[in-house]
Design a protein around this motif. Sequence first.
Motif, mmCIF file in Angstrom:
data_model
loop_
_atom_site.group_PDB
_atom_site.id
_atom_site.type_symbol
_atom_site.label_atom_id
_atom_site.label_comp_id
_atom_site.label_asym_id
_atom_site.label_seq_id
_atom_site.Cartn_x
_atom_site.Cartn_y
_atom_site.Cartn_z
ATOM 1 N N ASN A 53 0.830 -1.200 0.000
ATOM 2 C CA ASN A 53 0.000 0.000 0.000
ATOM 3 C C ASN A 53 0.870 1.258 0.000
ATOM 4 O O ASN A 53 1.538 1.560 0.990
ATOM 5 C CB ASN A 53 -0.909 -0.014 1.234
ATOM 6 C CG ASN A 53 -1.805 1.210 1.303
ATOM 7 O OD1 ASN A 53 -1.925 1.966 0.344
ATOM 8 N ND2 ASN A 53 -2.440 1.411 2.456
ATOM 9 N N GLU B 160 -0.352 4.326 -0.346
ATOM 10 C CA GLU B 160 -1.118 5.480 0.132
ATOM 11 C C GLU B 160 -0.965 5.696 1.637
ATOM 12 O O GLU B 160 -1.265 6.770 2.153
ATOM 13 C CB GLU B 160 -2.602 5.309 -0.216
ATOM 14 C CG GLU B 160 -2.884 5.268 -1.716
ATOM 15 C CD GLU B 160 -2.373 6.522 -2.407
ATOM 16 O OE1 GLU B 160 -2.726 7.634 -1.953
ATOM 17 O OE2 GLU B 160 -1.621 6.383 -3.385
ATOM 18 N N ALA B 161 -0.530 4.665 2.351
ATOM 19 C CA ALA B 161 -0.378 4.781 3.803
ATOM 20 C C ALA B 161 0.672 5.833 4.145
ATOM 21 O O ALA B 161 1.627 6.053 3.398
ATOM 22 C CB ALA B 161 0.029 3.429 4.393
ATOM 23 N N PRO C 38 -4.560 4.176 7.871
ATOM 24 C CA PRO C 38 -4.090 5.043 6.788
ATOM 25 C C PRO C 38 -2.940 5.969 7.167
ATOM 26 O O PRO C 38 -2.090 6.267 6.330
ATOM 27 C CB PRO C 38 -5.341 5.840 6.405
ATOM 28 C CG PRO C 38 -6.242 5.744 7.586
ATOM 29 C CD PRO C 38 -5.973 4.429 8.212
ATOM 30 N N SER C 39 -2.907 6.455 8.400
ATOM 31 C CA SER C 39 -1.868 7.412 8.784
ATOM 32 C C SER C 39 -1.418 7.145 10.215
ATOM 33 O O SER C 39 -2.232 6.835 11.090
ATOM 34 C CB SER C 39 -2.400 8.843 8.665
ATOM 35 O OG SER C 39 -1.393 9.780 8.963
#
Length: 312
Positions: free
Chosen positions: A205, A207-208, A275-276
């Motif tokens: 991933n 986008e992380a 995600p963050s």
Amino acid sequence: MRVLVTGANGFVGRHLIHALVKREHEVFAGTRSKEVIFGGQIMSGLLDILDVDSLSSIISKFKPDVIVHLAAQSMVKEAWKQPEYTLRTNVIGTINLLEAIRILSPETKLISIGSSEEYGLSSKYESILTENVPCLPQNPYATSKHAAGQLAMQFANKENLNVIHVRPFNHFGPGQKEGFVISDFASQIIKIEKNLSSTKLRVGNLEAKRDFTHVADVVRAYIMLLEQNVANGYYNVCSGIPRKIDDILKTLISMSSKSIEIELDPNKLVPSEVPSFAGSYEKIKEAVGWTPKIDISDGIHETLEWWRTNKD
């Protein structure tokens, strides 16, 4: 000071050992490997934290002022494959160490190394994670580190021990093995440069967002914590900046002359990924004056150069 390092043969351990010696500490490097990679001025020996007798013997003979406890099963992917081994190593091993300190050397300071993974799902609700945020671990590795930290603090409170539990966020640098994001990218790029693989770089991933700190900054934080009088508790070691994995990859690719294609690898997607993820280092800054110093681009370049030199 007399400093015992468990897990001294690991990525951070090797950097820490040499930094301690430069600061003229007397060091015992404990490792499960028979291979000794340290210089003659560094004492070293076999140390298995699941072997109570050998652990107790080393503490009795060396009489450390400080123990930096790095020995662990530290990979999330392996923890899913071997949850029992991960919990036994990270939790029972820490209990063994705490018991040895309690019985044999109660004046010894323990720097217990945890992980930002302990925070888990809390990062969905807090943009920047402080030490006061509840821990909601989401994998066996994170659970083992959280349990080890909880037990360390319980022992400290009950037995009046000096225990610091550190939660380092993602760290990287020269000498880190494959299995971690920057070292994985760097090693694949060097394989492509040396025509050892196709021009496709396999990724998870992108986008992380994660909080990255260079290993030299992490080691400096550990040394500052062990050299100064610090109150018991939890301390983050991090940059405070959530960085997109895609940006890290683009930086690495820009440092290569090869044309590289990106290909998604489902096997590199981590379950329960948030995600963050970023932390606050205000507590350690206030306690010992630590802040991260190494520019991430410089650190990435240094890491890639290490792979160029060492990848055969």
